[in-house]
Design a protein around this motif. Structure first.
Motif, mmCIF file in Angstrom:
data_model
loop_
_atom_site.group_PDB
_atom_site.id
_atom_site.type_symbol
_atom_site.label_atom_id
_atom_site.label_comp_id
_atom_site.label_asym_id
_atom_site.label_seq_id
_atom_site.Cartn_x
_atom_site.Cartn_y
_atom_site.Cartn_z
ATOM 1 N N UNK A 72 0.836 -1.204 0.000
ATOM 2 C CA UNK A 72 0.000 0.000 0.000
ATOM 3 C C UNK A 72 0.871 1.255 0.000
ATOM 4 N N UNK A 73 1.930 1.238 0.789
ATOM 5 C CA UNK A 73 2.853 2.370 0.830
ATOM 6 C C UNK A 73 3.483 2.600 -0.542
ATOM 7 N N UNK A 74 3.880 1.522 -1.201
ATOM 8 C CA UNK A 74 4.509 1.643 -2.508
ATOM 9 C C UNK A 74 3.528 2.177 -3.548
ATOM 10 N N UNK A 75 2.267 1.713 -3.480
ATOM 11 C CA UNK A 75 1.257 2.208 -4.407
ATOM 12 C C UNK A 75 1.070 3.721 -4.271
ATOM 13 N N UNK A 76 0.996 4.183 -3.036
ATOM 14 C CA UNK A 76 0.797 5.614 -2.817
ATOM 15 C C UNK A 76 2.030 6.412 -3.212
ATOM 16 N N UNK A 77 3.223 5.873 -2.921
ATOM 17 C CA UNK A 77 4.445 6.564 -3.319
ATOM 18 C C UNK A 77 4.573 6.625 -4.841
ATOM 19 N N UNK A 91 3.088 18.850 0.294
ATOM 20 C CA UNK A 91 2.657 19.703 1.387
ATOM 21 C C UNK A 91 1.302 19.316 1.943
ATOM 22 N N UNK A 92 0.538 18.514 1.218
ATOM 23 C CA UNK A 92 -0.812 18.217 1.663
ATOM 24 C C UNK A 92 -1.017 16.765 2.070
ATOM 25 N N UNK A 93 -0.006 15.921 1.927
ATOM 26 C CA UNK A 93 -0.211 14.514 2.207
ATOM 27 C C UNK A 93 0.449 14.102 3.526
ATOM 28 N N UNK A 94 -0.052 13.035 4.082
ATOM 29 C CA UNK A 94 0.588 12.427 5.237
ATOM 30 C C UNK A 94 1.616 11.457 4.700
ATOM 31 N N UNK A 95 2.843 11.613 5.062
ATOM 32 C CA UNK A 95 3.877 10.754 4.502
ATOM 33 C C UNK A 95 5.031 10.559 5.461
ATOM 34 N N UNK A 271 31.848 14.297 2.325
ATOM 35 C CA UNK A 271 30.522 13.930 2.808
ATOM 36 C C UNK A 271 29.518 14.258 1.712
ATOM 37 N N UNK A 272 28.649 13.300 1.405
ATOM 38 C CA UNK A 272 27.706 13.537 0.329
ATOM 39 C C UNK A 272 26.402 12.788 0.509
ATOM 40 N N UNK A 273 25.487 13.021 -0.420
ATOM 41 C CA UNK A 273 24.190 12.346 -0.431
ATOM 42 C C UNK A 273 24.311 11.063 -1.246
ATOM 43 N N UNK A 274 23.851 9.962 -0.673
ATOM 44 C CA UNK A 274 23.925 8.653 -1.305
ATOM 45 C C UNK A 274 22.516 8.234 -1.704
ATOM 46 N N UNK A 275 22.326 7.948 -3.001
ATOM 47 C CA UNK A 275 21.027 7.500 -3.508
ATOM 48 C C UNK A 275 21.198 6.214 -4.292
ATOM 49 N N UNK A 276 20.185 5.375 -4.236
ATOM 50 C CA UNK A 276 20.209 4.163 -5.052
ATOM 51 C C UNK A 276 20.016 4.537 -6.523
ATOM 52 N N UNK A 277 20.915 4.065 -7.353
ATOM 53 C CA UNK A 277 20.893 4.416 -8.770
ATOM 54 C C UNK A 277 19.619 3.883 -9.445
ATOM 55 N N UNK A 278 18.957 4.751 -10.201
ATOM 56 C CA UNK A 278 17.781 4.347 -10.952
ATOM 57 C C UNK A 278 16.494 4.316 -10.158
ATOM 58 N N UNK A 279 16.553 4.662 -8.886
ATOM 59 C CA UNK A 279 15.342 4.651 -8.050
ATOM 60 C C UNK A 279 14.893 6.085 -7.781
ATOM 61 N N UNK A 280 13.745 6.508 -8.310
ATOM 62 C CA UNK A 280 13.297 7.882 -8.082
ATOM 63 C C UNK A 280 12.887 8.101 -6.633
ATOM 64 N N UNK A 281 13.125 9.306 -6.144
ATOM 65 C CA UNK A 281 12.691 9.662 -4.803
ATOM 66 C C UNK A 281 11.203 9.982 -4.802
ATOM 67 N N UNK A 282 10.529 9.680 -3.703
ATOM 68 C CA UNK A 282 9.157 10.125 -3.542
ATOM 69 C C UNK A 282 9.158 11.649 -3.444
#
Length: 322
Positions: A72-77, A91-95, A271-282
């Motif tokens: 359910x979380x993945x569907x909403x994201x 700004x309007x969602x509970x997350x 020091x930097x920001x680490x993100x999984x490659x190919x995975x969009x952020x919510x």
């Protein structure tokens, strides 16, 4: 046969999961408690299963509910990602945003970012995982964290590493220690004194071992710890000195601890920001990511910091270190 539930029912379900209360969930999604209960009943009826065990005092997920919650979380994201760029839904969602970070960053930099983010998006909950550098990588790769802030990751094929700042290692000591009177200290001078070190599981240990292959301590450390924060507590108690990232040091007004730049060689970490490659952020995570980057540009974090004795304007005062 179609499944008879809608987006509002999923949002109600997620609110109850995150807040653990029908009353709090109803307040969060701005409906009455009976209306929220009807949405949950509708979802359970559509799925043909019970998602919650409810008593007068508690609400817990059933076994099926625990399995369904991540989906359910993945569907909403995924829906939010699809809407990103069309309108601002954050700004309007509970997350929820989950950030993995090394302890020095968790104390020094992220609190300001969390406070700024919360003022803009008060309904989005931030979860902070303070972990070792290797654990940060694991949390990002596995999806446990939306993204991480660390000093390891630039060599990993599965992640993207965007540099935020560069800092150098300094000699941490008490103000009454002989090294505190120096303007700079060589690594060999540091190792002439009793010192505390991080153990081999620490990412800082790996970085230092690689940078100091030509520097041999005269004696082993008097104590090993896993985290820099623990090291500083030992130094404050009088157990020698230590090499620490400058970001981990308390401010110039700390009554006991101070630091001196380490040279021959100068050792730095990025020091930097680490993100999984190919995975969009919510959208919620994207906004937090933007908050961190903007705060760095605004000068909240120091770049190429060199310790308490030489960079007073860049370091906010604080009583404890991380």
């Amino acid at each position: 046969m179609g499944i008879n539930f809608d987006l509002n029912d999923l949002q109600a379900f997620r609110a109850v999961v995150e807040l653990g209360s029908f009353r709090k969930a109803a307040e969060a999604v701005s409906i009455s408690q009976p209306a929220l209960s009807r949405r949950i009943d509708k979802l359970e009826e559509a799925l043909g299963v019970r998602l919650f065990e409810r008593t007068t005092r508690s609400v817990t997920l059933t076994t099926v509910g625990r399995v369904f919650a991540p989906s359910a979380e993945q569907l909403l994201d995924d829906l939010d990602v699809a809407l990103l760029g069309i309108r601002d839904v954050s700004s309007s969602r509970l997350g929820r945003v989950t950030i993995a970070c090394v302890p020095s960053v968790a104390y020094y930099f992220l609190p300001s970012a969390v406070a700024s983010y919360h003022r803009r998006f008060p309904r989005i909950r931030v979860k902070m995982l303070d972990m070792s550098a290797n654990e940060v990588l694991g949390a990002v790769i596995s999806g446990e964290a939306d993204f991480g802030v660390s000093f390891l990751g630039s060599q990993e094929s599965e992640v993207e590493f965007k540099v935020l700042l560069q800092e150098r290692f300094v000699a941490a000591c008490r103000r009454d220690h002989p090294l505190a009177r120096k303007k700079r200290v060589t690594w060999n001078e540091l190792y002439e004194h009793e010192y505390v070190s991080v153990d081999k599981t620490s990412g800082n240990r790996l970085l230092l071992d690689q940078a100091l292959s030509a520097v041999a301590p005269r004696a082993p450390s008097v104590c090993e710890t896993r985290h820099v924060t623990t090291m500083l507590g030992l130094i404050e108690a009088g157990l020698g000195v230590a090499a620490v990232p400058s970001m981990a040091m308390p401010g110039r007004d700390h009554p006991i601890l101070t630091s001196v730049p380490l040279v021959e060689p100068v050792v730095k970490r990025r020091v930097g920001i680490v993100r999984r490659r190919g995975r969009p952020l919510t959208p919620a995570a994207q906004e937090f990511h933007r908050t961190i980057v903007e705060m760095k540009r605004g000068g909240v974090a120091c770049s190429d910091a060199v310790g308490n004795n030489t960079s007073p304007k860049e370091r906010p005062g604080r009583k404890t270190a991380s």
